[in-house]
Design a protein around this motif. Structure first.
Motif, PDB file in Angstrom:
ATOM      1  N   LEU A  18       0.819  -1.203   0.000  1.00  0.00           N
ATOM      2  CA  LEU A  18       0.000   0.000   0.000  1.00  0.00           C
ATOM      3  C   LEU A  18       0.856   1.259   0.000  1.00  0.00           C
ATOM      4  CD1 LEU A  18      -2.896  -0.931   2.464  1.00  0.00           C
ATOM      5  CD2 LEU A  18      -2.917  -0.923  -0.038  1.00  0.00           C
ATOM      6  N   HIS A  19       1.980   1.195   0.683  1.00  0.00           N
ATOM      7  CA  HIS A  19       2.903   2.338   0.670  1.00  0.00           C
ATOM      8  C   HIS A  19       3.424   2.582  -0.747  1.00  0.00           C
ATOM      9  CE1 HIS A  19       6.025   5.128   1.915  1.00  0.00           C
ATOM     10  NE2 HIS A  19       6.903   4.383   1.261  1.00  0.00           N
ATOM     11  N   ILE A  20       3.739   1.514  -1.453  1.00  0.00           N
ATOM     12  CA  ILE A  20       4.207   1.643  -2.835  1.00  0.00           C
ATOM     13  C   ILE A  20       3.119   2.264  -3.706  1.00  0.00           C
ATOM     14  CG2 ILE A  20       4.886   0.333  -4.884  1.00  0.00           C
ATOM     15  CD1 ILE A  20       6.248  -1.663  -2.975  1.00  0.00           C
ATOM     16  N   LYS A  21       1.898   1.840  -3.504  1.00  0.00           N
ATOM     17  CA  LYS A  21       0.782   2.389  -4.287  1.00  0.00           C
ATOM     18  C   LYS A  21       0.594   3.878  -3.997  1.00  0.00           C
ATOM     19  CE  LYS A  21      -2.829  -0.208  -4.573  1.00  0.00           C
ATOM     20  NZ  LYS A  21      -4.109  -0.913  -4.256  1.00  0.00           N
ATOM     21  N   GLU A  22       0.703   4.265  -2.729  1.00  0.00           N
ATOM     22  CA  GLU A  22       0.546   5.675  -2.357  1.00  0.00           C
ATOM     23  C   GLU A  22       1.630   6.539  -2.989  1.00  0.00           C
ATOM     24  OE1 GLU A  22       0.291   8.490   1.663  1.00  0.00           O
ATOM     25  OE2 GLU A  22       0.426   6.308   1.833  1.00  0.00           O
ATOM     26  N   VAL A  23       2.870   6.076  -2.925  1.00  0.00           N
ATOM     27  CA  VAL A  23       3.972   6.831  -3.523  1.00  0.00           C
ATOM     28  C   VAL A  23       3.798   6.936  -5.032  1.00  0.00           C
ATOM     29  CG1 VAL A  23       6.466   6.844  -3.940  1.00  0.00           C
ATOM     30  CG2 VAL A  23       5.582   6.236  -1.684  1.00  0.00           C
ATOM     31  N   ALA A  24       3.323   5.881  -5.663  1.00  0.00           N
ATOM     32  CA  ALA A  24       3.128   5.880  -7.113  1.00  0.00           C
ATOM     33  C   ALA A  24       2.062   6.889  -7.529  1.00  0.00           C
ATOM     34  CB  ALA A  24       2.759   4.479  -7.590  1.00  0.00           C
ATOM     35  N   ILE A  25       0.959   6.960  -6.787  1.00  0.00           N
ATOM     36  CA  ILE A  25      -0.104   7.907  -7.120  1.00  0.00           C
ATOM     37  C   ILE A  25       0.379   9.344  -6.949  1.00  0.00           C
ATOM     38  CG2 ILE A  25      -2.418   8.691  -6.518  1.00  0.00           C
ATOM     39  CD1 ILE A  25      -3.058   5.853  -5.630  1.00  0.00           C
ATOM     40  N   LYS A  26       1.109   9.604  -5.868  1.00  0.00           N
ATOM     41  CA  LYS A  26       1.654  10.952  -5.658  1.00  0.00           C
ATOM     42  C   LYS A  26       2.640  11.321  -6.764  1.00  0.00           C
ATOM     43  CE  LYS A  26       1.128  10.954  -0.623  1.00  0.00           C
ATOM     44  NZ  LYS A  26       1.826  10.980   0.691  1.00  0.00           N
ATOM     45  N   GLN A  67      -3.856   5.335 -12.811  1.00  0.00           N
ATOM     46  CA  GLN A  67      -5.064   6.134 -12.986  1.00  0.00           C
ATOM     47  C   GLN A  67      -6.282   5.447 -12.388  1.00  0.00           C
ATOM     48  OE1 GLN A  67      -5.169   6.855 -17.200  1.00  0.00           O
ATOM     49  NE2 GLN A  67      -4.058   8.786 -17.054  1.00  0.00           N
ATOM     50  N   ARG A  68      -6.312   4.127 -12.459  1.00  0.00           N
ATOM     51  CA  ARG A  68      -7.435   3.385 -11.886  1.00  0.00           C
ATOM     52  C   ARG A  68      -7.409   3.390 -10.360  1.00  0.00           C
ATOM     53  NH1 ARG A  68      -6.285  -0.339 -16.245  1.00  0.00           N
ATOM     54  NH2 ARG A  68      -5.119  -1.665 -14.793  1.00  0.00           N
ATOM     55  N   GLN A  69      -6.258   3.684  -9.775  1.00  0.00           N
ATOM     56  CA  GLN A  69      -6.135   3.720  -8.319  1.00  0.00           C
ATOM     57  C   GLN A  69      -6.427   5.097  -7.730  1.00  0.00           C
ATOM     58  OE1 GLN A  69      -5.609   0.699  -7.036  1.00  0.00           O
ATOM     59  NE2 GLN A  69      -5.393  -0.017  -9.152  1.00  0.00           N
ATOM     60  N   ILE A  70      -6.511   6.117  -8.574  1.00  0.00           N
ATOM     61  CA  ILE A  70      -6.706   7.476  -8.098  1.00  0.00           C
ATOM     62  C   ILE A  70      -8.150   7.651  -7.615  1.00  0.00           C
ATOM     63  CG2 ILE A  70      -6.720   9.914  -8.790  1.00  0.00           C
ATOM     64  CD1 ILE A  70      -4.561   9.253 -10.801  1.00  0.00           C
ATOM     65  N   PRO A  71      -8.358   8.319  -6.472  1.00  0.00           N
ATOM     66  CA  PRO A  71      -9.735   8.600  -6.027  1.00  0.00           C
ATOM     67  C   PRO A  71     -10.527   9.338  -7.112  1.00  0.00           C
ATOM     68  CG  PRO A  71      -8.156   9.111  -4.287  1.00  0.00           C
ATOM     69  CD  PRO A  71      -7.348   8.783  -5.508  1.00  0.00           C
ATOM     70  N   LYS A  72     -11.788   9.020  -7.247  1.00  0.00           N
ATOM     71  CA  LYS A  72     -12.599   9.569  -8.334  1.00  0.00           C
ATOM     72  C   LYS A  72     -12.677  11.092  -8.288  1.00  0.00           C
ATOM     73  CE  LYS A  72     -15.510   5.462  -8.918  1.00  0.00           C
ATOM     74  NZ  LYS A  72     -16.901   4.930  -8.903  1.00  0.00           N
ATOM     75  N   ASN A  73     -12.682  11.675  -7.085  1.00  0.00           N
ATOM     76  CA  ASN A  73     -12.791  13.126  -6.993  1.00  0.00           C
ATOM     77  C   ASN A  73     -11.480  13.839  -7.336  1.00  0.00           C
ATOM     78  OD1 ASN A  73     -11.423  12.186  -4.757  1.00  0.00           O
ATOM     79  ND2 ASN A  73     -12.477  13.502  -3.305  1.00  0.00           N
ATOM     80  N   LEU A  74     -10.435  13.090  -7.681  1.00  0.00           N
ATOM     81  CA  LEU A  74      -9.160  13.700  -8.064  1.00  0.00           C
ATOM     82  C   LEU A  74      -8.794  13.429  -9.519  1.00  0.00           C
ATOM     83  CD1 LEU A  74      -6.900  12.876  -4.963  1.00  0.00           C
ATOM     84  CD2 LEU A  74      -8.145  14.989  -5.448  1.00  0.00           C
ATOM     85  N   LEU A  75      -9.666  12.722 -10.248  1.00  0.00           N
ATOM     86  CA  LEU A  75      -9.308  12.338 -11.612  1.00  0.00           C
ATOM     87  C   LEU A  75      -9.108  13.536 -12.528  1.00  0.00           C
ATOM     88  CD1 LEU A  75     -11.560   9.201 -12.241  1.00  0.00           C
ATOM     89  CD2 LEU A  75      -9.059   9.289 -12.129  1.00  0.00           C
ATOM     90  N   ASN A  76      -9.993  14.525 -12.455  1.00  0.00           N
ATOM     91  CA  ASN A  76      -9.923  15.684 -13.338  1.00  0.00           C
ATOM     92  C   ASN A  76      -9.613  16.966 -12.582  1.00  0.00           C
ATOM     93  OD1 ASN A  76     -10.684  14.118 -15.668  1.00  0.00           O
ATOM     94  ND2 ASN A  76     -12.794  14.159 -14.903  1.00  0.00           N
ATOM     95  N   VAL A  77      -8.909  16.835 -11.471  1.00  0.00           N
ATOM     96  CA  VAL A  77      -8.629  17.995 -10.640  1.00  0.00           C
ATOM     97  C   VAL A  77      -7.536  18.858 -11.281  1.00  0.00           C
ATOM     98  CG1 VAL A  77      -6.798  16.933  -9.245  1.00  0.00           C
ATOM     99  CG2 VAL A  77      -8.245  18.712  -8.261  1.00  0.00           C
ATOM    100  N   GLU A  78      -7.667  20.161 -11.068  1.00  0.00           N
ATOM    101  CA  GLU A  78      -6.635  21.102 -11.520  1.00  0.00           C
ATOM    102  C   GLU A  78      -5.713  21.419 -10.351  1.00  0.00           C
ATOM    103  OE1 GLU A  78      -6.134  25.635 -13.362  1.00  0.00           O
ATOM    104  OE2 GLU A  78      -8.089  24.897 -12.712  1.00  0.00           O
ATOM    105  N   MET A  79      -4.439  21.142 -10.524  1.00  0.00           N
ATOM    106  CA  MET A  79      -3.476  21.359  -9.447  1.00  0.00           C
ATOM    107  C   MET A  79      -3.031  22.815  -9.394  1.00  0.00           C
ATOM    108  SD  MET A  79      -0.937  18.072  -9.359  1.00  0.00           S
ATOM    109  CE  MET A  79      -0.082  18.785  -7.962  1.00  0.00           C
ATOM    110  N   ASP A  80      -2.731  23.251  -8.190  1.00  0.00           N
ATOM    111  CA  ASP A  80      -2.218  24.613  -7.990  1.00  0.00           C
ATOM    112  C   ASP A  80      -0.713  24.627  -8.274  1.00  0.00           C
ATOM    113  OD1 ASP A  80      -2.051  27.254  -7.391  1.00  0.00           O
ATOM    114  OD2 ASP A  80      -2.087  26.994  -5.221  1.00  0.00           O
TER     115      ASP A  80
END
Length: 297
Positions: A49-57, A82-95
């Protein structure tokens, strides 16, 4: 982690064996202690799970430049993440914006000692002794607030020692830091729309992080870039603008008024401005999803 995160799930047993060796080396424990118990004791997430978290970040860190790999093998890894990303962050615009530098800024931003000239302490709505004040002298106080997940910004403007205007507005999914920077941007636009000719402006706020970022030559955040562009327009005709730090809740009238205005903004349902999502917010939501998956396991 970004490349072989897809294999972490398949190699869960092997990773657990490796993780158990490390956890047992942290302290003296019984050999029969379950691995899950060791994770809880040391507050360590499962390695897969730690590996997955680092990969998404990492995905969000490299995607801020709209980078897409040309290698077919890498594309497969991206789709998995991309399939692991929370749905509310899929199309988010980063600051975030590509790094740029502004060496010759027409305004200044310094933290200083946090002290404020004594004559500014008395600025208020009923001051009338302004005959000897320069005709275009502005003192502006800004603040940001975050109450129960709702953020807001407040701005108080004084012109020639007379209270000119108080503005507040609500921000959508903004941090306190973003609220502070957004308030500086709106303050610059407010002064520009109301001033007549060349002016001398001072913007006071109690957030050192915002002042530090506005004073840096390197710009990496969209909220800072927007504030920078607003300040450039304000100073285009030779207007001087100094951004300074004032100690919060120290009895300065303008600061107390802007603090109240920011709280009103966070409670308001009007003027809901959308700002890009802060990287810290994205990291927090990713971490919450990983912790949720750990709880289910």
């Amino acid at each position: 982690c970004y490349v072989w995160a897809q294999q972490a799930e398949a190699s869960k047993k092997k990773l657990e064996q490796l993780e158990r060796i490390g956890l047992k080396m942290c302290s003296f424990v019984r050999h029969s202690t379950p691995t899950d118990a060791l994770r809880i004791i040391y507050n360590v997430k499962p390695l897969h799970l730690h590996i997955k978290e680092v990969a998404i970040k990492t995905f969000f860190r490299v995607k801020k430049y709209n980078w897409t790999s040309k290698l077919k093998k890498t594309i497969g890894h991206e789709r998995y993440i991309q399939r692991q990303i929370p749905k509310n962050l899929l199309n988010v615009e980063m600051d975030k914006v590509p790094h740029r530098y502004a060496w010759d800024k027409p305004y200044t931003a310094e933290i200083g000692s946090g002290t404020i000239p004594p004559e500014i302490w008395s600025y208020g709505p009923f001051e009338k002794d302004y005959e000897n004040i320069a005709p275009e002298t502005w003192q502006v106080f800004t603040d940001g607030s975050l109450l129960e997940g709702r953020s807001g910004s407040g701005i108080v403007l004084f012109h020639k020692k007379v209270h000119k205007d108080t503005v507040w507005f609500r921000l959508q999914q903004a941090t306190v830091y973003q609220s502070e920077v957004k308030a500086v941007e709106i303050a610059a636009k407010k002064i520009l729309s109301q001033k007549e000719g060349v002016a001398k402006c001072s913007i006071w706020l109690d957030n050192q992080a915002a002042i530090y970022e506005l004073g840096k030559a390197e710009i990496t955040q969209k909220c800072v870039l927007d504030a920078h562009n607003a300040l450039l327009q304000l100073c285009k005709d030779g207007t001087s603008c100094d951004i300074r730090w004032v100690r919060g809740h120290s009895g300065v009238l303008g600061n107390e008024m802007s603090d109240e205005a920011a709280k009103l903004g966070s409670k308001s349902s009007l003027g809901n401005l959308v700002v890009p999502t802060a990287p810290s917010t994205i990291k927090r939501k990713i971490h919450e999803k990983i912790i949720s998956q750990w709880t289910k396991e």
